[in-house]
Structures are given as C-alpha cells and as structure tokens.
Design an enzyme around this catalytic site. Structure first.
Site, PDB file in Angstrom:
ATOM      1  CB  CYS A   1      74.470  57.176  31.126  1.00 16.78           C
ATOM      2  SG  CYS A   1      73.992  55.844  29.975  1.00 16.78           S
TER       3      CYS A   1
ATOM      4  NE  ARG B   1      67.392  49.910  31.634  1.00 13.31           N
ATOM      5  CZ  ARG B   1      67.295  48.497  31.926  1.00 13.31           C
ATOM      6  NH1 ARG B   1      66.196  48.142  31.686  1.00 13.31           N
ATOM      7  NH2 ARG B   1      68.343  48.038  32.035  1.00 13.31           N
TER       8      ARG B   1
ATOM      9  CB  ILE C   1      77.948  53.406  26.972  1.00 18.39           C
ATOM     10  CG1 ILE C   1      79.369  54.073  26.596  1.00 18.39           C
ATOM     11  CG2 ILE C   1      78.184  51.921  27.198  1.00 18.39           C
ATOM     12  CD1 ILE C   1      80.426  54.352  27.571  1.00 18.39           C
ATOM     13  NE  ARG C   2      75.193  48.406  27.992  1.00 20.99           N
ATOM     14  CZ  ARG C   2      76.307  48.416  28.013  1.00 20.99           C
ATOM     15  NH1 ARG C   2      77.254  48.160  26.994  1.00 20.99           N
ATOM     16  NH2 ARG C   2      76.971  48.688  29.144  1.00 20.99           N
TER      17      ARG C   2
ATOM     18  CG  HIS D   1      79.061  57.777  29.827  1.00 24.10           C
ATOM     19  ND1 HIS D   1      78.831  57.417  30.977  1.00 24.10           N
ATOM     20  CD2 HIS D   1      78.063  57.019  28.982  1.00 24.10           C
ATOM     21  CE1 HIS D   1      78.068  56.352  31.164  1.00 24.10           C
ATOM     22  NE2 HIS D   1      77.552  56.200  29.997  1.00 24.10           N
TER      23      HIS D   1
ATOM     24  CD  GLU E   1      81.096  59.941  32.671  1.00 24.40           C
ATOM     25  OE1 GLU E   1      80.349  60.933  32.455  1.00 24.40           O
ATOM     26  OE2 GLU E   1      80.496  58.738  32.853  1.00 24.40           O
TER      27      GLU E   1
HETATM   28  N1  GLN Z   1      71.674  51.059  29.924  1.00 24.92           N
HETATM   29  C1  GLN Z   1      71.889  51.103  31.271  1.00 24.92           C
HETATM   30  C2  GLN Z   1      70.728  51.227  32.198  1.00 24.92           C
HETATM   31  O1  GLN Z   1      69.710  50.926  31.683  1.00 24.92           O
HETATM   32  C3  GLN Z   1      72.451  52.634  31.265  1.00 24.92           C
HETATM   33  C4  GLN Z   1      74.070  52.753  30.460  1.00 24.92           C
HETATM   34  C5  GLN Z   1      74.892  53.727  31.164  1.00 24.92           C
HETATM   35  O2  GLN Z   1      74.845  54.086  32.023  1.00 24.92           O
HETATM   36  N2  GLN Z   1      75.999  53.795  30.283  1.00 24.92           N
HETATM   37  O3  GLN Z   1      70.791  51.685  33.156  1.00 24.92           O
END
Ligand code: GLN
Length: 202
Positions: free
Chosen positions: A82, A111, A138-139, A180, A182
């Site tokens: 991520c 991103r 997650i984002r 992720h 993990e």
């Molecule tokens: N949106 C985050 C970023 O721009 C990354 C999100 C994440 O690592 N879960 O760094």
C-alpha cells in the site's frame, strides 16, 4: 541449516507488528528500522502501509531516505504494501508535490485510486505463483502502468469499475501490493517475499 533471513520492517508509521508476525510465520527474523544503523546487515526490507506522505516526511527527518534509496538501488530485496508500494514507485499520480520516494520499482501508481465511494474493500484475487488471496484494500493505490521488467501478479477481478486494475507487481526482488496481506492471517505473500530474499542469498 541456513539461518533464517533477516528482514527489517520500516517502523516509522503503519502496521508494523502485523508484518512482524507474517514474516515470522514465513520463516524470517524481523527487526524494526527507525534509524540508519538499523539497516545494517539486513537481507530484505518491508515498507508497510500507512500514509505515504507522512512516511516520506519521516524518512527525511530520520535521515533514512538516502540510505534506503541506495540499498534498494543496490539490490536489497524489498516488499512494499500500500503506502509502501507508493514509496517504491518511479512515479506517483495524485501524490503531494513534496512527497519523496525510495524508488526501485518501474511503475506509475495512483494514490487513493479507488475513490471515496469504495475507498476500503475486500476481494479475492488470483495472485501469480501464490494462488487465490483474500485482499484487504484501505485507501489503496493502483498501478497505472508498468515498465518493461515488471511482472503483473494480480489484478482486481469482477465487472466493477476497477476490474482489471493492477494491484500486485514484481520487478526482480522488489515486490509490491496495493493491499494488506498482513491483515488476514494468510502468510503466503510474505512467504513469496521471503523466498525472493532467500534466492538472493543462495
Ligand atoms: N492512502 C495512503 C497513502 O497515500 C495509503 C493507504 C495505506 O497504506 N493503507 O499513502
């Protein structure tokens, strides 16, 4: 018997402990990287998720950015999840203008690519050389384009707007996922990374 590979986990921000656990389960010994001297004698490195703009700033504050760039350029195996993927990318779209990266992976990433409506979601992916993997996003970023030496390992399945987007890649011993692994208790992606580390030691 060959000693377990030593894998550092960048521990400035993000889900460090979960990576420790996954690495241990995958047969590595993990240690935390917060200072340049913590990079000594590592066989591999994990850049965890978190917030890439924050991690980038902390890398500069703790004088880790240049040593990390050099180690990765010199071939230290590295796995970015991520935000970690964002740090490894050659180019970041929708980043902050002052955001610094480590580099090492010839990809362009976007991103927060999945947008606000679906910024966190889960999906079962077909992950090359691993099999079906339950992925938590997650984002997350996605990989917008890959350079010549980069292998696509997984894409988003299904017929939705993000179907086919690239979410896992490998370039030599540099591995990156938008998601992720993990967090799920399935240690096979870390296992794949530990295998890459072992290959460079052999
Ligand atoms: N949106 C985050 C970023 O721009 C990354 C999100 C994440 O690592 N879960 O760094």
């Amino acid at each position: 018997m060959v000693a377990a590979p030593r894998v550092g986990v960048l521990a400035l921000q993000g889900d460090v402990r979960e990576h420790d656990r996954a690495l241990l389960a995958a047969g590595a010994v993990s240690s935390h990287v917060r200072r340049p001297e913590h990079l000594d004698d590592l066989d591999g490195l994990v850049l965890p998720g978190g917030e890439s703009t924050t991690i980038s700033r902390l890398l500069e504050v703790f004088e880790l950015l240049d040593p990390l760039r050099k180690l990765v350029a010199d071939g230290l195996p590295v796995y970015g999840s991520c935000a970690g993927m964002i740090l490894l990318a050659r180019e970041v779209l929708d980043g902050r203008p002052d955001q610094q990266g480590v580099g090492g992976l010839d990809v362009v990433v976007r991103r927060n690519a999945f947008g606000r409506q679906v910024d966190s979601f889960e999906a079962d992916l077909d992950f090359a050389e691993v099999g079906s993997v339950h992925a938590v996003f997650i984002r997350a970023p996605w990989v917008e384009s890959v350079g010549e030496g980069v292998q696509v390992l997984a894409t988003v399945p299904g017929g939705g707007p993000a179907a086919g987007r690239v979410v896992a890649v490998r370039q030599g011993s540099v591995l990156a996922t938008s998601f992720h692994p993990e967090l799920t208790g399935d240690h096979r992606v870390h296992g794949r990374f530990v295998d890459l580390v072992k290959e460079t030691l052999a």
